[in-house]
Design a protein around this motif. Sequence first.
Motif, PDB file in Angstrom:
ATOM      1  N   LYS A 155       0.858  -1.175   0.000  1.00 27.63           N
ATOM      2  CA  LYS A 155       0.000   0.000   0.000  1.00 27.63           C
ATOM      3  C   LYS A 155       0.893   1.223   0.000  1.00 27.63           C
ATOM      4  N   THR A 156       0.727   2.079  -0.992  1.00 27.35           N
ATOM      5  CA  THR A 156       1.546   3.281  -1.089  1.00 27.35           C
ATOM      6  C   THR A 156       1.366   4.133   0.173  1.00 27.35           C
ATOM      7  N   GLY A 157       2.470   4.581   0.713  1.00 27.01           N
ATOM      8  CA  GLY A 157       2.421   5.373   1.931  1.00 27.01           C
ATOM      9  C   GLY A 157       2.866   4.591   3.150  1.00 27.01           C
ATOM     10  N   ASP A 158       2.832   3.253   3.069  1.00 21.61           N
ATOM     11  CA  ASP A 158       3.336   2.452   4.170  1.00 21.61           C
ATOM     12  C   ASP A 158       4.834   2.684   4.327  1.00 21.61           C
ATOM     13  N   GLN A 159       5.308   2.629   5.547  1.00 19.14           N
ATOM     14  CA  GLN A 159       6.728   2.847   5.809  1.00 19.14           C
ATOM     15  C   GLN A 159       7.477   1.519   5.679  1.00 19.14           C
ATOM     16  N   TRP A 160       7.937   1.216   4.460  1.00 17.71           N
ATOM     17  CA  TRP A 160       8.568  -0.063   4.180  1.00 17.71           C
ATOM     18  C   TRP A 160      10.088  -0.041   4.323  1.00 17.71           C
ATOM     19  N   PHE A 174      14.776 -13.565  -3.971  1.00 18.25           N
ATOM     20  CA  PHE A 174      13.697 -13.590  -4.952  1.00 18.25           C
ATOM     21  C   PHE A 174      14.056 -12.778  -6.185  1.00 18.25           C
ATOM     22  N   SER A 175      13.801 -13.365  -7.357  1.00 12.88           N
ATOM     23  CA  SER A 175      14.117 -12.698  -8.617  1.00 12.88           C
ATOM     24  C   SER A 175      12.926 -11.909  -9.159  1.00 12.88           C
ATOM     25  N   THR A 176      11.725 -12.173  -8.644  1.00 14.75           N
ATOM     26  CA  THR A 176      10.524 -11.461  -9.094  1.00 14.75           C
ATOM     27  C   THR A 176       9.706 -11.036  -7.889  1.00 14.75           C
ATOM     28  N   LEU A 177       9.304  -9.772  -7.862  1.00 18.99           N
ATOM     29  CA  LEU A 177       8.410  -9.256  -6.832  1.00 18.99           C
ATOM     30  C   LEU A 177       7.108  -8.827  -7.491  1.00 18.99           C
ATOM     31  N   THR A 178       5.987  -9.331  -7.010  1.00 22.55           N
ATOM     32  CA  THR A 178       4.680  -8.883  -7.486  1.00 22.55           C
ATOM     33  C   THR A 178       4.025  -8.088  -6.368  1.00 22.55           C
ATOM     34  N   MET A 179       3.844  -6.794  -6.593  1.00 23.49           N
ATOM     35  CA  MET A 179       3.271  -5.909  -5.586  1.00 23.49           C
ATOM     36  C   MET A 179       1.751  -5.938  -5.720  1.00 23.49           C
ATOM     37  N   LEU A 180       1.082  -6.494  -4.731  1.00 22.62           N
ATOM     38  CA  LEU A 180      -0.375  -6.547  -4.719  1.00 22.62           C
ATOM     39  C   LEU A 180      -0.883  -5.269  -4.072  1.00 22.62           C
ATOM     40  N   HIS A 181      -1.204  -4.303  -4.907  1.00 27.49           N
ATOM     41  CA  HIS A 181      -1.536  -2.955  -4.443  1.00 27.49           C
ATOM     42  C   HIS A 181      -3.017  -2.839  -4.114  1.00 27.49           C
ATOM     43  N   GLN A 182      -3.304  -2.333  -2.937  1.00 26.18           N
ATOM     44  CA  GLN A 182      -4.685  -2.159  -2.496  1.00 26.18           C
ATOM     45  C   GLN A 182      -5.315  -0.970  -3.226  1.00 26.18           C
ATOM     46  N   GLY A 183      -6.326  -1.239  -4.055  1.00 26.36           N
ATOM     47  CA  GLY A 183      -7.009  -0.187  -4.784  1.00 26.36           C
ATOM     48  C   GLY A 183      -6.377   0.067  -6.142  1.00 26.36           C
ATOM     49  N   SER A 184      -6.900   1.096  -6.833  1.00 29.85           N
ATOM     50  CA  SER A 184      -6.409   1.433  -8.172  1.00 29.85           C
ATOM     51  C   SER A 184      -5.015   2.048  -8.094  1.00 29.85           C
ATOM     52  N   GLU A 190       3.962   2.955  -8.677  1.00 32.84           N
ATOM     53  CA  GLU A 190       5.025   2.045  -9.116  1.00 32.84           C
ATOM     54  C   GLU A 190       6.399   2.591  -8.734  1.00 32.84           C
ATOM     55  N   GLN A 191       6.585   3.881  -8.867  1.00 34.83           N
ATOM     56  CA  GLN A 191       7.860   4.479  -8.507  1.00 34.83           C
ATOM     57  C   GLN A 191       8.116   4.344  -7.011  1.00 34.83           C
ATOM     58  N   ALA A 192       7.073   4.522  -6.209  1.00 30.36           N
ATOM     59  CA  ALA A 192       7.224   4.382  -4.756  1.00 30.36           C
ATOM     60  C   ALA A 192       7.650   2.968  -4.391  1.00 30.36           C
ATOM     61  N   ALA A 193       7.067   1.974  -5.061  1.00 35.01           N
ATOM     62  CA  ALA A 193       7.434   0.584  -4.805  1.00 35.01           C
ATOM     63  C   ALA A 193       8.872   0.316  -5.212  1.00 35.01           C
ATOM     64  N   VAL A 195      11.292   2.462  -5.336  1.00 34.31           N
ATOM     65  CA  VAL A 195      12.197   3.129  -4.394  1.00 34.31           C
ATOM     66  C   VAL A 195      12.343   2.286  -3.132  1.00 34.31           C
ATOM     67  N   ALA A 196      11.208   1.769  -2.619  1.00 39.27           N
ATOM     68  CA  ALA A 196      11.232   0.991  -1.376  1.00 39.27           C
ATOM     69  C   ALA A 196      12.002  -0.318  -1.549  1.00 39.27           C
ATOM     70  N   PHE A 197      11.801  -0.979  -2.694  1.00 44.34           N
ATOM     71  CA  PHE A 197      12.414  -2.288  -2.924  1.00 44.34           C
ATOM     72  C   PHE A 197      13.508  -2.228  -3.992  1.00 44.34           C
ATOM     73  N   GLY A 198      13.943  -1.025  -4.338  1.00 44.47           N
ATOM     74  CA  GLY A 198      14.877  -0.861  -5.438  1.00 44.47           C
ATOM     75  C   GLY A 198      16.240  -1.461  -5.217  1.00 44.47           C
ATOM     76  N   GLY A 199      16.591  -1.711  -3.962  1.00 41.39           N
ATOM     77  CA  GLY A 199      17.900  -2.298  -3.700  1.00 41.39           C
ATOM     78  C   GLY A 199      17.942  -3.793  -3.921  1.00 41.39           C
ATOM     79  N   LEU A 200      16.805  -4.390  -4.283  1.00 40.73           N
ATOM     80  CA  LEU A 200      16.742  -5.825  -4.471  1.00 40.73           C
ATOM     81  C   LEU A 200      16.884  -6.171  -5.952  1.00 40.73           C
ATOM     82  N   PRO A 201      17.479  -7.316  -6.245  1.00 38.68           N
ATOM     83  CA  PRO A 201      17.632  -7.712  -7.647  1.00 38.68           C
ATOM     84  C   PRO A 201      16.314  -8.173  -8.248  1.00 38.68           C
ATOM     85  N   GLY A 202      16.278  -8.252  -9.570  1.00 39.49           N
ATOM     86  CA  GLY A 202      15.094  -8.813 -10.223  1.00 39.49           C
ATOM     87  C   GLY A 202      14.079  -7.770 -10.621  1.00 39.49           C
TER      88      GLY A 202
END
Length: 267
Positions: A155-160, A174-184, A190-193, A195-202
């Motif tokens: 959820k965008t805005g969560d402190q991840w 994990f080589s693939t992350l699927t972000m199950l986003h609550q709502g539209s 996508e950019q927020a996700a 940034v939060a997980f950008g240090g991970l590969p894949g």
Amino acid sequence: MSAAILAILPTAETAHAILDYAAHYAVLLGREILVLHPWADPLSTTEMGEVLSVAGEQEIKAAQENVARIVAALVDDWAQKHTPIRLRRHEKWGCMTHYIAACGAEAALIIAPASPPKSVGADALDAALFETDRPMLVVPNDKLGGFSHLAVGWKTGDQWRDSVEAGQVFLAEFSTLTMLHQGSLAPGDEQAARVAFGGLPGQINMVSIQEDQRALGEILAEQAVAARADMLLIQANRHHKIMQWFTGSDSRSILANLRLPLLILNG
């Protein structure tokens, strides 16, 4: 016991999967495994208001001891087949909430079954997570899964950021992350996700999920399976019970219906 992998093993039902996941992370983290057989007092395993006779208490305790022997034999057999893995086994009777919390506070990772029996005590699973502030893996079945595709309850805005940093060693596999986003999805989600997980590969995929009459946790679990993920990740606030994170549903009924492992990182 410092920084061990704590495997909570009350029954033989999910024993092999819990031990196999513990072995995987013991190798990954270079830790030993502490297997805990927790058993509550028989009086705490009965329904509220039920009067338990001495004979009834003895019957419950005898059944618990029988299961404990089965679990102990299973663990010993498993350990003989995994000799490079350092493993210690401990059986504990009494108040589980405080004991599991005390053991878990020193753990690098807690691994527990999704549906612990009454013999563990109703609050033991919550205590292991929310009183320790440690990462936790909830295992729903007796099968070791993969480590390539991770679904994330997002959820965008969560402190991840803190959660991702703390869980980096678990997430980096994990080589693939699927972000199950609550709502539209909004333009910046996508950019927020990333940034939060950008240090991970894949790669990172964004999937919008729409709420219905069911609890959010149930929808996330269903969508994670639909995405063919190997594991579902959620962030939980240690000051709130997991049932509150799952938005108004009985958390135990959701955990009981899990079809893939659930990794919980505290926010």
